[in-house]
Design an enzyme around this catalytic site. Sequence first.
Site, PDB file in Angstrom:
ATOM      1  N   GLU A 185       0.807  -1.215   0.000  1.00  0.00           N
ATOM      2  CA  GLU A 185       0.000   0.000   0.000  1.00  0.00           C
ATOM      3  C   GLU A 185       0.846   1.273   0.000  1.00  0.00           C
ATOM      4  O   GLU A 185       0.581   2.200   0.771  1.00  0.00           O
ATOM      5  CB  GLU A 185      -0.962  -0.025   1.190  1.00  0.00           C
ATOM      6  CG  GLU A 185      -1.834  -1.257   1.153  1.00  0.00           C
ATOM      7  CD  GLU A 185      -2.887  -1.280   2.237  1.00  0.00           C
ATOM      8  OE1 GLU A 185      -2.928  -0.355   3.055  1.00  0.00           O
ATOM      9  OE2 GLU A 185      -3.670  -2.237   2.259  1.00  0.00           O
ATOM     10  N   GLU A 254      -6.181  -7.708  -4.466  1.00  0.00           N
ATOM     11  CA  GLU A 254      -7.170  -7.482  -3.403  1.00  0.00           C
ATOM     12  C   GLU A 254      -8.517  -7.125  -4.013  1.00  0.00           C
ATOM     13  O   GLU A 254      -8.707  -6.040  -4.564  1.00  0.00           O
ATOM     14  CB  GLU A 254      -6.715  -6.377  -2.442  1.00  0.00           C
ATOM     15  CG  GLU A 254      -5.557  -6.787  -1.561  1.00  0.00           C
ATOM     16  CD  GLU A 254      -5.234  -5.742  -0.494  1.00  0.00           C
ATOM     17  OE1 GLU A 254      -5.980  -4.743  -0.398  1.00  0.00           O
ATOM     18  OE2 GLU A 254      -4.243  -5.928   0.218  1.00  0.00           O
TER      19      GLU A 254
END
Length: 840
Positions: A185, A254
């Site tokens: 991230e 994801e």
Amino acid sequence: MGKYGILWLILFIIVVYGELMFCVTVTYDSKALVIDGKRRILQSGSIHYPRATPEMWPGIIEKAKEGGLDVIETYVFWNYHEPLKGQYNFEGRFDLVKFVKTVQDAGLFVHLRIGPYACAEWNYGGFPLWLHFIPGIQFRTINGPFQAEMELFLAKIVNLMKDEKLRRPNYSGSGDFLGSLVENEYGNVEWAYGVGGELYVKWAAETALSLNTSVPWVMCAQSDAPDPIINTCNGFYCDTFTPNSPSKPKIWTEDYTGWFLSFGYPVPYRPVEDLAFAVARFFEKGGTFHNYYMYFGGTNFGRTAGGPLVATSYDYDAPINEYGFIRQPKWGHLRDLHMAIKLCEEYLLHGDHAHQSLGINLEADVYYKTDDDCAAFLANYGSSADANVTFNGKLYFLPAWSVSILPDCKNVIFNTAKVVSQKSIGDATFSPSASVSELSLSTSPWSWYMEKVGVWSNNSFTATGLLEQINTTKDTSDFLWYSTSIEADEKNDAFLFIQSLGHAALVFLNKKVLAFGYGYHDDASFNISEKISLERGNNTLDIISMMIGVQNYGPWFDVMGAGLYSVILTDLKNAKKDYSSNKWTYQVGTEGESLGLDKTELANSSLWTRGASLPINQSLVWYKSTFMAPEGKGPISLNLAGMGKGQAWVNGQSIGRYWSTYLSPSTGCTDHCDYRGAYDAQKCQKKCDQPAQVLYHVPRTWVHAGENLLVLHEEIGGDPSTISVLTQTGQEVCGHVFEDDSIPVDLWKPDSDSNSQTPEVRLTCDRGWKITSIRFASFGTPKGACGTFTQGSCHIDALSIVQQVCIGKKTCSVPVAMAKFGNPCPGVTKSLAIEALCSS
């Protein structure tokens, strides 16, 4: 989390079929990951080992495998594996090796995201707090102290895998890794780090490659990922994603099955029709590796939840719910989808792709092995209008926002909008419609301990000005006391104005509760403004500032603060006095924490008070009682709806933070969210004007026969006599299938005449239960939904037939066919609806 993903090191380790180790070589090409020379379509699901107990792992993993997954993904949580620098913990819920072996024993790949930054709504994003206090350190940028510690931890985990022989038997320098994570991230925050961020990405990639794992590496949401690193996609939809090189495969790391829960917010959920649509579109457009975040969400036990204000439940509306039960129809519909995609695997990986427009928002993507041997995806990506389309000379019906899968370019074996799999009655475990046993603690003997307000020990200290909370407590406690004195020449009224970075605070004037203030997940800061009455002389002001998880996401999140930063007193003549720079006395933690009141060793201590008059709705009270473990083997839940805010322990194990008095907004919810159209985390919500969570998971292995100790630390006021202990003793399941629905995917065979086979209602009981009764069974035109079925105008009582097929069985299948039931209304499309009870 979860939310935006970036730089992954995917570590795959495989043991297939029992104890046999396979020597795998992993590469990639433009189509897919290539394992032992073979391209693979891979379905993956996130299961975080600390969010369940080791005893739960095998059952959850087996259900994931039955749901059609090939891979189990998890983060590695640095802060709990190295709570103190150089001191490691790999025990209990944090036994990473045991988790990996459990996945391997099930015959699945492991996708290990070492990080070491996790996000994951996990406390401090997975970083240990001691890291913050290393002189000169800056996180996630080119910084010597940080890079040194990060590299040490990466090596620690990789070597742990090697030392435990989770590698090839003929190991010669590279482990059994199909891929490996070195950051996470970062792409969405890299801008905040300037040139240091760009250099950090390159360093992280080089560090990953230097570990000599001899496997592909990937970076999530990193469009400039340097070769040979694969850049991948995260989000609710990834069908339009294209890797940054034509030599790299299309990977979705994801895919959010729902969203995480925060105190003070409604409960988010994602309709399975939309989730299946997103997955089918991804593979329709050339995707080959896909991961659900989460497939099993689990529970944020203890103080593991990140911040601010992330709830204890991490259920995530996942296919397997927080308690380890299969969530229907999500699990079953996705299982059927996975089977349908697998039937197209050879075409997707080796066929030639052709795209056809079938109309406005209508299209076909076809994968040809030869001119007359193909698989097709027919899509209606419009959000409102259903359509009939002609493909290869045949008419097909496409509901809005749906994809049909044709593994032979002829027969539709699956449509994402048509849910024929089993459903559950009620939306969750322990719902009122389920079979639940409940034990009230209203008559249980309660003991209590009233905490002192303000300074309670000689380890307090005094400082000038308001100290930032995290730097002061080092996250050893959620709590920090701020205490000072206010001198008044005479009795008078004034206004007290307090500003805090977060997350909550309880204010006492002269040892009496004055006010309570708090923020929320998207903005943890808050103000408290109160009119106060001062006594002549010395007045004590004591404020207990409360953390609800350390920040876990955002640029420079590691230096985001908490606690008070301004305290101003204004008299009625508008004369202001700023107490922010006064001398304050500080006390880290609460008295009960220091005494260890949550520990089983103090269960019989004289510190506890017992009497007929239980103090309720008072702040800073510790409560203690016992309960008998419910019969059976199923998970247990505590109903804490009558409590305020605090934390609870069972036999010394923390089941997490609770906050039952923080209600969600009264608007914005729907029980029947339209799946059509783009989904976001606020689109589908339920339980408005209610607490985010009142039921708290107690793993069965945390209780024992006989009496079990329950301890609560109530911070703002509640009534422990309202608490109850629940366990599920069965489940109510149902199915509703039409005679023109597709046959079960597993029954379809190439070159078979699907018209000669019939659809089926299939029912399966969880937890080893069996079908013990049939509540409803009608063939014809039954109306309603699960739990509310009624007979239609066309009806044949199917009860005796269904009872004969299903009673006493864990699973049963009933054909939806007139040959089975007769034809009560010729010319009318009929269906079969069944409701059944599963129990022991």
